[in-house]
Every structure is written in C-alpha cells, then in structure tokens.
Write a protein that holds these residues in place. Sequence first.
Motif, PDB file in Angstrom:
ATOM      1  N   GLU A   4       3.033  -6.081   2.549  1.00 33.60           N
ATOM      2  CA  GLU A   4       2.359  -4.777   2.538  1.00 33.60           C
ATOM      3  C   GLU A   4       2.719  -3.984   1.287  1.00 33.60           C
ATOM      4  O   GLU A   4       1.859  -3.340   0.683  1.00 33.60           O
ATOM      5  CB  GLU A   4       2.708  -3.991   3.803  1.00 33.60           C
ATOM      6  N   GLU A   5       3.999  -4.040   0.894  1.00 36.38           N
ATOM      7  CA  GLU A   5       4.428  -3.346  -0.327  1.00 36.38           C
ATOM      8  C   GLU A   5       3.723  -3.923  -1.548  1.00 36.38           C
ATOM      9  O   GLU A   5       3.273  -3.176  -2.424  1.00 36.38           O
ATOM     10  CB  GLU A   5       5.943  -3.463  -0.499  1.00 36.38           C
ATOM     11  N   GLN A  43       0.180  -2.767  -1.558  1.00 39.61           N
ATOM     12  CA  GLN A  43       0.108  -1.344  -1.917  1.00 39.61           C
ATOM     13  C   GLN A  43       0.316  -1.154  -3.423  1.00 39.61           C
ATOM     14  O   GLN A  43      -0.376  -0.364  -4.054  1.00 39.61           O
ATOM     15  CB  GLN A  43       1.154  -0.535  -1.137  1.00 39.61           C
ATOM     16  N   ARG A  44       1.262  -1.911  -4.005  1.00 37.11           N
ATOM     17  CA  ARG A  44       1.478  -1.825  -5.461  1.00 37.11           C
ATOM     18  C   ARG A  44       0.225  -2.254  -6.219  1.00 37.11           C
ATOM     19  O   ARG A  44      -0.165  -1.623  -7.200  1.00 37.11           O
ATOM     20  CB  ARG A  44       2.674  -2.693  -5.876  1.00 37.11           C
ATOM     21  N   GLU A  45      -0.415  -3.316  -5.748  1.00 36.70           N
ATOM     22  CA  GLU A  45      -1.637  -3.786  -6.396  1.00 36.70           C
ATOM     23  C   GLU A  45      -2.741  -2.734  -6.285  1.00 36.70           C
ATOM     24  O   GLU A  45      -3.441  -2.447  -7.262  1.00 36.70           O
ATOM     25  CB  GLU A  45      -2.103  -5.099  -5.749  1.00 36.70           C
ATOM     26  N   ARG A  46      -2.876  -2.151  -5.100  1.00 40.22           N
ATOM     27  CA  ARG A  46      -3.885  -1.098  -4.896  1.00 40.22           C
ATOM     28  C   ARG A  46      -3.594   0.108  -5.782  1.00 40.22           C
ATOM     29  O   ARG A  46      -4.488   0.682  -6.390  1.00 40.22           O
ATOM     30  CB  ARG A  46      -3.917  -0.693  -3.413  1.00 40.22           C
ATOM     31  N   ASP A  47      -2.304   0.504  -5.853  1.00 43.14           N
ATOM     32  CA  ASP A  47      -1.914   1.632  -6.709  1.00 43.14           C
ATOM     33  C   ASP A  47      -2.241   1.342  -8.170  1.00 43.14           C
ATOM     34  O   ASP A  47      -2.705   2.223  -8.893  1.00 43.14           O
ATOM     35  CB  ASP A  47      -0.420   1.938  -6.556  1.00 43.14           C
ATOM     36  N   GLU A  48      -2.030   0.104  -8.597  1.00 45.82           N
ATOM     37  CA  GLU A  48      -2.334  -0.281  -9.977  1.00 45.82           C
ATOM     38  C   GLU A  48      -3.844  -0.214 -10.223  1.00 45.82           C
ATOM     39  O   GLU A  48      -4.290   0.252 -11.272  1.00 45.82           O
ATOM     40  CB  GLU A  48      -1.802  -1.691 -10.256  1.00 45.82           C
ATOM     41  N   GLN A  49      -4.636  -0.650  -9.253  1.00 43.83           N
ATOM     42  CA  GLN A  49      -6.092  -0.572  -9.384  1.00 43.83           C
ATOM     43  C   GLN A  49      -6.546   0.887  -9.474  1.00 43.83           C
ATOM     44  O   GLN A  49      -7.411   1.225 -10.294  1.00 43.83           O
ATOM     45  CB  GLN A  49      -6.771  -1.249  -8.199  1.00 43.83           C
ATOM     46  N   LEU A  50      -5.967   1.743  -8.648  1.00 43.32           N
ATOM     47  CA  LEU A  50      -6.322   3.163  -8.686  1.00 43.32           C
ATOM     48  C   LEU A  50      -5.919   3.799 -10.015  1.00 43.32           C
ATOM     49  O   LEU A  50      -6.669   4.588 -10.587  1.00 43.32           O
ATOM     50  CB  LEU A  50      -5.655   3.906  -7.514  1.00 43.32           C
ATOM     51  N   ARG A  51      -4.724   3.450 -10.516  1.00 45.85           N
ATOM     52  CA  ARG A  51      -4.276   3.989 -11.800  1.00 45.85           C
ATOM     53  C   ARG A  51      -5.202   3.535 -12.929  1.00 45.85           C
ATOM     54  O   ARG A  51      -5.618   4.335 -13.775  1.00 45.85           O
ATOM     55  CB  ARG A  51      -2.837   3.542 -12.094  1.00 45.85           C
TER      56      ARG A  51
END
Length: 121
Positions: free
Chosen positions: A80-81, A84-92
Amino acid sequence: MQGLRNATMLYRKGTKHLIHGVKVDTVVVDEYEIDDYLADGWHRTPTDVKEWETGGTKRAAAEEAELESAKERGIRAAREEAAQRERDEQLRAAFEEGARLERERIAAEASAKGAGKKAEK
C-alpha cells in the motif's frame, strides 16, 4: 537423615515412566518444597503434564499464526505504501506539467501583447 513429613510426588515431561499415556519424570518432595518445584516446571499429576504439553502446542500454533498474520499485514502495508508513493509521484508530475503549461501560456500571452504593442508603435 531425616524423612519427609508430607511426601508428595511431582511430575514433568520426561522419559522415565509412562503414566496415563504420558512419558514423565518423577520426584518426591516435602510439602514445603512443592511451590518451588511447580515454579520450575513440575506438575502435581501426569494429567497436568499432558494438559500443559497440549496447551503449549496450542500456544505455539497460536503464536505462529499471530506471527504469520503480522507478516501478511506488513506485506500488505508495504504494498500500500509503494502504491501510495507511485500515486503521489503521478500527482506531483501532473501538477508540474500543469504548472509548466500554464507558465508557457502566460509567457506566450505576454509575448503576444508585447508584439502587439510594438506593432502599434
């Protein structure tokens, strides 16, 4: 040598005797020594030894299951972490792309205004 006043036989898992289907070692102690022996893993009856042994097996299985469950929860949490890191990177990256496009639009708009002012002169 003085005899025991109130002799009591105690049992623990062992190899000397087979009593009630349980292999045990035995010791004979005086009544004032019983608590010390019980604290050291001796039992009052062979049945107590069997119950302790069965309970120990069940406890070990329960502890093993608890460890396995904790391991699985850890694996899930790590996955899950990572997600979430991958999703955060996509959003950034999307945010930066949007900001870059807006800066280019503003620069192009300013450039067009500047070209328009030069044409008026």
